[in-house]
Structure formats: structure tokens, C-alpha cells
Write an enzyme that holds these catalytic residues in place. Structure first.
Site, PDB file in Angstrom:
ATOM      1  N   THR A  90       0.853  -1.226  -0.421  1.00  0.00           N
ATOM      2  CA  THR A  90       0.098  -0.310   0.148  1.00  0.00           C
ATOM      3  C   THR A  90       1.009   1.168   0.092  1.00  0.00           C
ATOM      4  O   THR A  90       0.194   2.172   0.234  1.00  0.00           O
ATOM      5  CB  THR A  90      -0.708  -0.395   1.108  1.00  0.00           C
ATOM      6  OG1 THR A  90      -0.413  -0.045   2.140  1.00  0.00           O
ATOM      7  CG2 THR A  90      -2.281  -1.038   1.178  1.00  0.00           C
ATOM      8  N   TYR A  91       2.355   1.111  -0.427  1.00  0.00           N
ATOM      9  CA  TYR A  91       2.659   2.553   0.099  1.00  0.00           C
ATOM     10  C   TYR A  91       2.312   2.773  -1.209  1.00  0.00           C
ATOM     11  O   TYR A  91       2.387   2.543  -2.389  1.00  0.00           O
ATOM     12  CB  TYR A  91       4.091   2.219  -0.446  1.00  0.00           C
ATOM     13  CG  TYR A  91       5.384   1.477   1.122  1.00  0.00           C
ATOM     14  CD1 TYR A  91       4.332   2.073   2.394  1.00  0.00           C
ATOM     15  CD2 TYR A  91       6.351   1.186   1.393  1.00  0.00           C
ATOM     16  CE1 TYR A  91       5.127   1.523   3.211  1.00  0.00           C
ATOM     17  CE2 TYR A  91       6.843   0.687   2.865  1.00  0.00           C
ATOM     18  CZ  TYR A  91       6.324   0.727   3.369  1.00  0.00           C
ATOM     19  OH  TYR A  91       6.672   0.374   4.705  1.00  0.00           O
ATOM     20  N   THR A  92       2.140   4.614  -1.242  1.00  0.00           N
ATOM     21  CA  THR A  92       2.071   5.725  -2.219  1.00  0.00           C
ATOM     22  C   THR A  92       0.675   5.045  -3.008  1.00  0.00           C
ATOM     23  O   THR A  92       1.209   4.971  -3.825  1.00  0.00           O
ATOM     24  CB  THR A  92       2.833   6.314  -3.061  1.00  0.00           C
ATOM     25  OG1 THR A  92       3.666   4.833  -3.284  1.00  0.00           O
ATOM     26  CG2 THR A  92       4.125   6.768  -1.931  1.00  0.00           C
TER      27      THR A  92
END
Length: 354
Positions: free
Chosen positions: A61-63
Site C-alpha cells: 500500500t505504499y503511495t
């Protein structure tokens, strides 16, 4: 003693070779209000790899997925030579209870999402990202082991979890012949040393390589914060958005700024930057394998890599240790004291295992 990115270290009790500094890709994409656009992220990736770096850290889910998608593009020609680490458990779809957590359904769905976003057939290192206090450890471990047996994941690890749960999981994995945990990712820096109480000693005993995130305390130890930032009221620019985020996490305090002042003093003595000193202190902890650096520009990354060349004097290390020291608490303070030692050893001299 100077290091280089191609002075590789073994990750925990595995044979996997990783660079002594990992490249954090949470800055790849600016969906969170700061970070690097595609072309700038590509420069960061290329600079790190050209210097011999092979250990890259991201999460599903990073960025909002941009981090993994950009890495999938950048690693198209050299995937096999890199160690890609990603994570699962954080909520992928707001409102969907099974799109987050440590359970089997989310584990498998998250891994499939990461494989698509990373444009790869396998993940080198998969972390449980955040402990959820609801999923049985046997469910987690069996699910991880199934993914390893399928070849979709090569090694498994854990992050942001209680030490007693991580050690319990490692013992269960050993007894049942499941894939063991090989790494522990924790927040660790001169202003966040709580890991010295349980987590780092546990990791060394149980064979987990420690991979610290935020080794510069969210940027506080770089010296760019002042007492005015303690209120956390600045808004508007990318930089102020990041500052507000760090304030919300509790990183910007009078104590952390006092530690940053000592870092700045020692950096001036050495002709180094504060970032290099803070990162080098974490890097040289014998319990640490590879701190994660989260640069947003090539200039920042160049500066961070300079930490590999920092060599402290004994007095400088002592000043840094004193500035960021914490109370180890019970029972650690008691067990390290003269009273406990005299009760167990008397006047004998007994050398501890390295």
C-alpha cells in the site's frame, strides 16, 4: 572502517546477501503529499543500484500502490540481481474488513496484488507489516509457509510486532518445520531506542536480521527541525506536510531536538552532515543488518550513502549513546546491574557468548 553498498551482509540465519543500507521505496510516488515523481524515483533507483546496492524495501500500500508499480518498471532488466522486500497487512480497500490484517485471505490476496504491481513471479522477502492482535500465529505461519512452498515468496519476516509474539512464532516455525522468520523490521534511531529493551536482543537470539526504518527519526536528526516545529502547525508545502506528519507521529519533541543538537555538534567536528552521523550510528550497531534510507532526491541519497564512510571515535560514540539513552526498565535494568550479577556470579569472571 569504511563500508560500501557491495559489502554484503547475511540476513538473519539465512544465506541471503543484502547491502548494509536498504533503499526505501515509500518515497516512490507522491500520493501521500511528498515523495518523488517517476523520473526522480528512477534516478534514486539507478544511483543505488549502480553503487552496488541490492536491497529494496516497499509495501503493497505504499503511495497507494505506486511504489510497487514503479519498482516493477525499474526492475524489468535486473530483477534477479535484486532483493525485493514488500509487506502485507495494511488495509488495501477502505471499508473491506478482509483487505487488511494478518489472516490468510488477506495474506494471499496481498501477495497476488504485490506480484502484479511489482511485475514479478516471486517476492524475495515478505514481511507481516503490522501486528493485528486477532489472527492466530499458526494461521500466519502456515500461510507464509504455503507461499514459500509455492515459490511465490522466498523468505518471510515480521515488522511492528511484540517481541514475545515474534519469538513465539519463530519457535513454532522451528518445531513444525515451517519457513522461519529471517528478519525483523522496527523503528530504530537515536531518538527511538525502545527496540534495545526486547526486540533487538530477541532478534539476535532467534536469528532475525534487524532492518531499522526511520533511522533518522523521520528527518528530525538531519537538523532541519527547530523548536518552532514542536507545535506542528506548519501546513501547505510538501516539506511542511511531511513535518506535520512527523509531528503527528510524535517524532518532533524537545527531547528529540536535544538529541539532534548533539548529532549536529559531532557532525561539525567530523566534517560530516547530521544525516550521515545519525545513520552511521544505527548502521554500526552490531544487532543491525541494514537500515532503510528513504531519500526523496538524488542529492539526499548521495548524502545518506556517505554514512558508509563515517568512523566514530570512542568518545563521539559515547556522547551519542548518552544523548539518546533510555531507561531499559524492569527486568533489564535489574539484570544488568551489580546486584543481579553478584547473585548469579559472585566474584567469578564469566565471559558471555558473543
Amino acid at each position: 572502517m569504511s563500508l560500501t553498498l557491495d559489502t554484503y551482509r547475511l540476513l538473519g540465519r539465512s544465506g541471503l546477501r543484502v547491502s548494509p543500507l536498504a533503499l526505501g521505496a515509500a518515497t516512490f510516488g507522491n500520493e501521500w503529499g511528498w515523495g518523488a515523481e517517476r523520473d526522480e524515483a528512477r534516478k534514486l533507483f539507478d544511483l543505488y543500484v549502480e553503487r552496488g546496492g541490492n536491497f529494496i524495501d516497499t509495501a503493497v500500500t505504499y503511495t497507494d500502490g505506486s511504489s510497487e508499480r514503479l519498482l516493477g518498471e525499474f526492475t524489468r532488466d535486473n530483477r534477479e540481481s535484486l532483493v525485493l522486500a514488500t509487506k502485507y497487512t495494511t488495509l488495501r480497500r477502505p471499508g473491506d474488513p478482509n483487505s487488511g490484517g494478518s489472516h490468510r485471505k488477506n495474506l494471499f490476496a496481498s501477495v497476488e496484488t504485490s506480484l502484479r504491481q511489482l511485475n514479478t513471479d516471486y517476492i524475495d522477502l515478505l514481511y507481516l507489516h503490522v501486528w493485528d492482535f486477532t489472527t492466530p500465529v499458526e494461521e500466519i505461519l502456515r500461510g507464509m509457509d504455503d507461499l514459500v512452498r509455492q515459490g511465490k515468496v522466498l523468505y518471510v519476516a515480521i515488522s511492528n510486532a511484540p517481541a514475545w509474539q515474534a519469538s513465539r512464532m519463530q519457535a513454532i516455525a522451528d518445531l513444525r518445520g515451517w519457513s522461519p522468520l529471517v528478519a525483523l523490521q522496527i523503528e530504530y534511531s537515536l531518538i527511538q531506542r525502545a527496540g534495545e529493551r526486547e526486540l533487538i536482543p530477541m532478534a539476535r537470539e532467534m536469528g532475525l536480521g534487524v532492518v531499522p526504518y526511520s533511522p533518522m527519526g523521520g528527518g528530525v536528526l538531519t537538523g532541519k527541525y527547530s523548536r518552532d516545529d514542536v507545535t506542528g502547525t506548519s501546513t501547505g508545502s510538501e516539506e511542511s506536510t511531511r513535518k506535520s506528519f512527523n509531528h503527528a507521529l510524535g517524532w518532533v519533541t524537545e527531547r528529540s531536538l536535544a538529541v539532534a543538537d548533539v548529532v549536529k555538534e559531532i557532525a561539525a567536528e567530523m566534517g560530516r552532515t547530521s544525516a550521515q552521523v545519525a545513520l552511521a550510528w544505527t548502521l554500526r550497531n552490531p544487532g543491525v543488518t541494514a537500515p532503510i534510507i528513504g531519500a526523496r532526491t538524488p542529492a539526499q541519497l548521495e548524502d545518506n550513502l556517505g554514512a558508509l564512510e563515517v568512523d566514530f571515535s570512542a568518545s563521539q560514540l559515547a556522547r551519542l549513546d548518552e544523548a539518546g539513552a533510555i531507561d531499559l526498565g524492569y527486568p533489564h535494568g535489574y539484570l544488568a546491574g551489580d546486584s543481579a550479577r553478584s547473585q548469579t556470579q559472585g566474584d567469578l569472571t564469566i565471559e558471555a557468548r558473543a
